[in-house]
Design a protein around this motif. Structure first.
Motif, mmCIF file in Angstrom:
data_model
loop_
_atom_site.group_PDB
_atom_site.id
_atom_site.type_symbol
_atom_site.label_atom_id
_atom_site.label_comp_id
_atom_site.label_asym_id
_atom_site.label_seq_id
_atom_site.Cartn_x
_atom_site.Cartn_y
_atom_site.Cartn_z
ATOM 1 N N ALA A 32 0.825 -1.209 0.000
ATOM 2 C CA ALA A 32 0.000 0.000 0.000
ATOM 3 C C ALA A 32 0.858 1.257 0.000
ATOM 4 C CB ALA A 32 -0.942 -0.003 1.206
ATOM 5 N N GLY A 33 2.081 1.134 0.507
ATOM 6 C CA GLY A 33 2.966 2.286 0.561
ATOM 7 C C GLY A 33 3.813 2.466 -0.686
ATOM 8 N N ALA A 34 3.680 1.547 -1.620
ATOM 9 C CA ALA A 34 4.483 1.604 -2.848
ATOM 10 C C ALA A 34 3.638 2.155 -3.994
ATOM 11 C CB ALA A 34 4.995 0.206 -3.198
ATOM 12 N N ALA A 35 4.313 2.482 -5.084
ATOM 13 C CA ALA A 35 3.607 2.942 -6.284
ATOM 14 C C ALA A 35 3.075 1.716 -7.021
ATOM 15 C CB ALA A 35 4.553 3.731 -7.178
ATOM 16 N N LEU A 36 1.763 1.630 -7.156
ATOM 17 C CA LEU A 36 1.175 0.472 -7.833
ATOM 18 C C LEU A 36 1.326 0.615 -9.345
ATOM 19 C CD1 LEU A 36 -2.153 -0.025 -5.844
ATOM 20 C CD2 LEU A 36 -0.084 -1.419 -5.720
ATOM 21 N N PRO A 37 1.500 -0.513 -10.051
ATOM 22 C CA PRO A 37 1.536 -0.452 -11.521
ATOM 23 C C PRO A 37 0.212 0.087 -12.058
ATOM 24 C CG PRO A 37 2.287 -2.599 -10.723
ATOM 25 C CD PRO A 37 1.697 -1.886 -9.548
ATOM 26 N N ASP A 76 9.259 -9.104 -0.074
ATOM 27 C CA ASP A 76 8.997 -9.443 -1.476
ATOM 28 C C ASP A 76 8.147 -8.391 -2.191
ATOM 29 O OD1 ASP A 76 10.292 -12.047 -1.441
ATOM 30 O OD2 ASP A 76 8.610 -12.724 -0.207
ATOM 31 N N ALA A 77 7.828 -7.300 -1.525
ATOM 32 C CA ALA A 77 6.874 -6.338 -2.105
ATOM 33 C C ALA A 77 7.308 -5.856 -3.490
ATOM 34 C CB ALA A 77 6.668 -5.154 -1.154
ATOM 35 N N ALA A 78 8.573 -5.518 -3.644
ATOM 36 C CA ALA A 78 9.019 -4.984 -4.941
ATOM 37 C C ALA A 78 8.863 -6.028 -6.048
ATOM 38 C CB ALA A 78 10.476 -4.517 -4.840
ATOM 39 N N ASP A 79 9.257 -7.268 -5.763
ATOM 40 C CA ASP A 79 9.119 -8.322 -6.775
ATOM 41 C C ASP A 79 7.650 -8.627 -7.071
ATOM 42 O OD1 ASP A 79 11.823 -8.569 -7.125
ATOM 43 O OD2 ASP A 79 12.042 -10.348 -5.869
ATOM 44 N N ILE A 80 6.824 -8.570 -6.050
ATOM 45 C CA ILE A 80 5.390 -8.787 -6.272
ATOM 46 C C ILE A 80 4.843 -7.734 -7.233
ATOM 47 C CG2 ILE A 80 3.116 -8.642 -5.149
ATOM 48 C CD1 ILE A 80 4.461 -9.918 -2.651
ATOM 49 N N LEU A 81 5.257 -6.491 -7.049
ATOM 50 C CA LEU A 81 4.756 -5.424 -7.922
ATOM 51 C C LEU A 81 5.298 -5.577 -9.341
ATOM 52 C CD1 LEU A 81 4.855 -2.445 -5.424
ATOM 53 C CD2 LEU A 81 2.841 -3.656 -6.294
ATOM 54 N N THR A 82 6.532 -6.037 -9.476
ATOM 55 C CA THR A 82 7.076 -6.298 -10.812
ATOM 56 C C THR A 82 6.259 -7.374 -11.521
ATOM 57 O OG1 THR A 82 9.311 -5.693 -10.109
ATOM 58 C CG2 THR A 82 9.126 -7.085 -12.078
ATOM 59 N N GLY A 83 5.985 -8.451 -10.804
ATOM 60 C CA GLY A 83 5.197 -9.541 -11.385
ATOM 61 C C GLY A 83 3.763 -9.135 -11.658
ATOM 62 N N THR A 84 3.226 -8.300 -10.793
ATOM 63 C CA THR A 84 1.856 -7.827 -10.980
ATOM 64 C C THR A 84 1.748 -6.929 -12.208
ATOM 65 O OG1 THR A 84 1.393 -7.981 -8.613
ATOM 66 C CG2 THR A 84 -0.030 -6.544 -9.896
#
Lengths: 120, 120
Positions: A32-37, A76-84
């Motif tokens: 939630a604190g990251a920039a979503l794709p 894993d948040a960054a990798d999750i967002l990359t995959g998402t």
């Protein structure tokens, strides 16, 4: 909306009785604190019924295959967002193997075909 | 269509290198030879990405939670159909715990929320 990223906020992770906040809630907070794709909506959910494999997330979108991944953490948040992002960009949700982050290659719990007419 | 019952026909079951037909194909055949509950469509699928937990099935329907179950065999066909009938009859796919067959209580691999607006 090109994809929904569901995050189990009640996941306990690998620890039987973790302190609060739970690992699932911490993973949700990190996302939630990251920039979503673009086109991705983040949704908290109480239990993805993958409790022995938490923390867990699920990806779904109209007309696409759905995926569930487990054994994750806030790290894993960054990798999750990359995959998402790759999932959101794929018309049917099927991302070429080499373009998937390692956690998506190795920690898939299940996938479900899209609704709609059966594909031959 | 009130529910789709997806059956992985490539599942190997608990045996690393089973003879043909594979246990997943045998499970599909057992279900295809039975009377399906009203409104249920049986669909074979090649791989539900739950290979370590085969045989696997998934239930999905528009507007309902989706479910994935594993560690099944052709011997579970009758119980799978009982649980699928209850799922098909539930508006949101959420079947009361006591009305679920034991295999659905104990062998859930994951569930995914329905598409549509987030529920509060």
């Amino acid at each position: 909306m090109r994809a929904i990223l569901h995050v189990c906020t009640t996941c306990r992770g690998p620890v039987p009785d973790p302190v609060e906040p739970r690992p699932g809630a911490m993973l949700h907070a990190a996302l939630a604190g990251a920039a979503l794709p673009e086109g991705v909506e983040l949704r908290p959910v109480e239990c993805l019924s993958a409790c022995s494999q938490g923390c867990s997330i699920a990806l779904s979108a109209p007309g696409k295959w759905s995926y569930v991944y487990g054994r994750l953490s806030a790290a894993d948040a960054a990798d999750i967002l990359t995959g998402t992002a790759a999932y959101a960009a794929a018309a049917d949700g099927l991302v070429p193997w080499r373009e998937r982050p390692t956690i998506f290659r190795r920690q898939s719990l299940a996938r479900i075909p899209p609704l709609g007419p059966q594909q031959e």
